[in-house]
Design an enzyme around this catalytic site. Structure first.
Site, PDB file in Angstrom:
ATOM      1  N   ARG A   3       0.880  -1.698  -0.178  1.00 41.02           N
ATOM      2  CA  ARG A   3       0.238  -0.227   0.191  1.00 41.02           C
ATOM      3  C   ARG A   3       0.825   1.558   0.319  1.00 41.02           C
ATOM      4  NH1 ARG A   3      -2.489   0.949   4.044  1.00 41.02           N
ATOM      5  NH2 ARG A   3      -3.334  -0.876   4.903  1.00 41.02           N
TER       6      ARG A   3
ATOM      7  N   TYR B  49     -18.095  14.071 -15.608  1.00 43.25           N
ATOM      8  CA  TYR B  49     -18.895  13.326 -15.479  1.00 43.25           C
ATOM      9  C   TYR B  49     -19.368  13.122 -13.793  1.00 43.25           C
ATOM     10  CZ  TYR B  49     -18.292   7.626 -14.319  1.00 43.25           C
ATOM     11  OH  TYR B  49     -18.328   6.805 -13.774  1.00 43.25           O
TER      12      TYR B  49
ATOM     13  N   ASP C  88      -9.289  17.422 -15.421  1.00 43.89           N
ATOM     14  CA  ASP C  88      -9.990  16.408 -16.144  1.00 43.89           C
ATOM     15  C   ASP C  88     -10.110  15.754 -17.471  1.00 43.89           C
ATOM     16  OD1 ASP C  88     -10.133  13.636 -16.622  1.00 43.89           O
ATOM     17  OD2 ASP C  88     -12.272  13.903 -14.973  1.00 43.89           O
TER      18      ASP C  88
ATOM     19  N   LYS D  22     -10.030   4.528 -19.270  1.00 43.24           N
ATOM     20  CA  LYS D  22     -10.551   4.837 -20.542  1.00 43.24           C
ATOM     21  C   LYS D  22      -9.383   4.452 -22.233  1.00 43.24           C
ATOM     22  CE  LYS D  22     -13.834   5.449 -18.136  1.00 43.24           C
ATOM     23  NZ  LYS D  22     -14.507   7.009 -17.397  1.00 43.24           N
TER      24      LYS D  22
END
Ligand SMILES: *Cc1c(COP(=O)(O)O)cnc(C)c1O
Length: 417
Positions: A77, A131, A196, A221
């Site tokens: 992590r 979005y 973004d 994407k």
């Protein structure tokens, strides 16, 4: 590419490399010295810590500035070498000092908001449309943030002493509306601007050059590009990256190393994919704009593989009628996808807000892949035929072109009849 970014890197490497070259080589500079060609995948969740005192000091340093000095990452992590290759490469493409990867685009946005909120800067100024889930995350305030929605021109006036972030998408999902990033950055003053850049990708637009401090991608994407990996990433300066790594460590939205490998592989073909799909998308936008069954087409100045269009007939019949194109949410894959934002990607946005942001009930969003343009057009043409009442289709010769859509460099036609 900003040369000042190079000073931490191998001095033997040329000072500047073109984007297409970076896409293939960034994040892989050490492979030859390792005797490797393909990047290795490190799936370790933990690493040997033989000297606990040294590890304690390394963990303290990470907690202070989010940088883990040389040596293994202690625990998965804190960081991962395979994911770090993707981060290095994406930072090179966006022209930033660093990048921090997350499990998804939403995990990336969440980490940014929590970093700012935890500094007492929980007010966000944002421009619609975004979005759908980004809109929802901000509008619900579930992370303890508060949002003020504004037009781009209203940003400066909306900034308060506790404003921690300004957020825009350009071209925006799903309308492809564009904002002037330089003007927006100016309006932010000292407040960090997050752009973004999922739709444009660094191939078509590098927001850091226009003053964005943070550049976010849903790597799911175009960066991944094949519809088989979820991921998110924030490209930014090293200081903010340290804060994001600490937040990622604290909250756990890590990218899996296999996903990191796939995203790095996706970057290699990103420029070729984006340019090819953009050429096809521009041609489809042109044909749609000349079609009487389509009342309006949105295609951005920036270009890109996304086309949005409003149909005169039933949008559900179009998504139900395509055969080659997959009727599915998401975008940026090698194959074309189409979806109805009001039903799917932007369903979580209240209907009034959605419509006010330009996401009408007849709007469809098409993500253009790498298929042949004529095959795609044949599929769209047939699906539009099924979706359009006969009377309207028969009126085709009464349709006239003209008009523009404010906010986007759209080709546009007036509805026939
Ligand atoms: C899909 C998308 C997101 C969210 O990314 P996930 O990887 O699905 O979490 C954020 N911004 C834009 C513009 C998107 O298209």
């Amino acid at each position: 590419m900003d040369d000042t970014l190079d000073h931490h890197e191998d001095a033997a490497r040329p000072r500047t490399r073109a984007l297409a070259t970076e896409a293939v080589h960034a994040g892989r500079d050490d492979l030859a010295a390792l005797g490797l060609h393909a990047p290795p995948i490190d799936l370790s969740t933990t690493y040997p810590s033989a000297d606990s005192r040294t590890e304690a000091a390394r963990i303290d340093a990470f907690a202070a500035d989010g940088v883990l000095d040389d040596g293994p990452p202690v625990y998965g992590r804190l960081g991962n070498p395979t994911v770090a290759r993707f981060e290095t490469a994406l930072a090179r493409l966006e022209g930033t000092e660093a990048a921090v990867a997350f499990a998804s685009g939403m995990a990336a946005l969440t980490a940014v908001l929590l970093v700012r909120r935890s500094a007492g800067l929980g007010h966000v100024v944002a421009v619609r449309p975004l979005y759908g889930c980004s809109d929802h995350l901000l509008d619900t305030g579930v992370l303890g943030t508060e949002v003020t929605w504004v037009d781009p021109a209203g940003i400066a006036d909306a900034v308060r002493p506790d404003t921690g972030l300004v957020l825009v998408e350009s071209p925006a999902n799903p309308t492809l509306a564009e904002v002037d990033l330089r003007a927006v950055a100016h309006g932010c003053g000292t407040v960090p601007l997050l752009v973004d850049n999922t739709f444009a990708t660094p191939v078509l637009q590098r927001p850091a050059e226009s003053g964005a401090r943070l550049v976010l991608h849903s790597a799911t994407k175009f960066l991944g590009g094949h519809g088989d990996v979820l991921g998110g990433v924030v490209a930014c300066d090293e200081e903010f990256a340290g804060q994001l790594r600490r937040m990622r460590f604290a909250t756990g939205g890590v990218l899996h190393p296999l996903a990191g490998y796939l995203l790095l592989r996706g970057l290699a073909t990103l420029p070729v994919r984006v340019r090819a799909a953009s050429a096809t998308a521009a041609e489809l936008a042109r044909r749609l704009a000349g079609d009487p069954r389509v009342s309006r087409v949105h295609y951005p100045r920036t270009g890109g593989a996304m086309v949005a269009f409003e149909v005169a007939g039933d949008p559900h019949a179009v998504t139900g009628g395509v055969e080659l194109i997959t009727p599915a949410v998401s975008l940026g894959s090698v194959d074309s996808l189409i979806q109805h934002p009001a039903s799917i990607s932007h369903r979580v946005v209240a209907a009034d807000d959605r419509r006010a942001a330009g996401v009408g009930d007849r709007l469809l969003r098409l993500s253009v892949g790498l298929e042949d343009v004529d095959d795609l057009w044949a599929d769209l043409d047939r699906a539009l035929g099924e979706a359009t009442p006969r009377t309207l289709a028969a009126c085709s010769n009464h349709a006239h072109q003209g008009g523009t859509n404010p906010g986007t460099a759209s080709s546009s036609t007036s509805p026939a009849g």
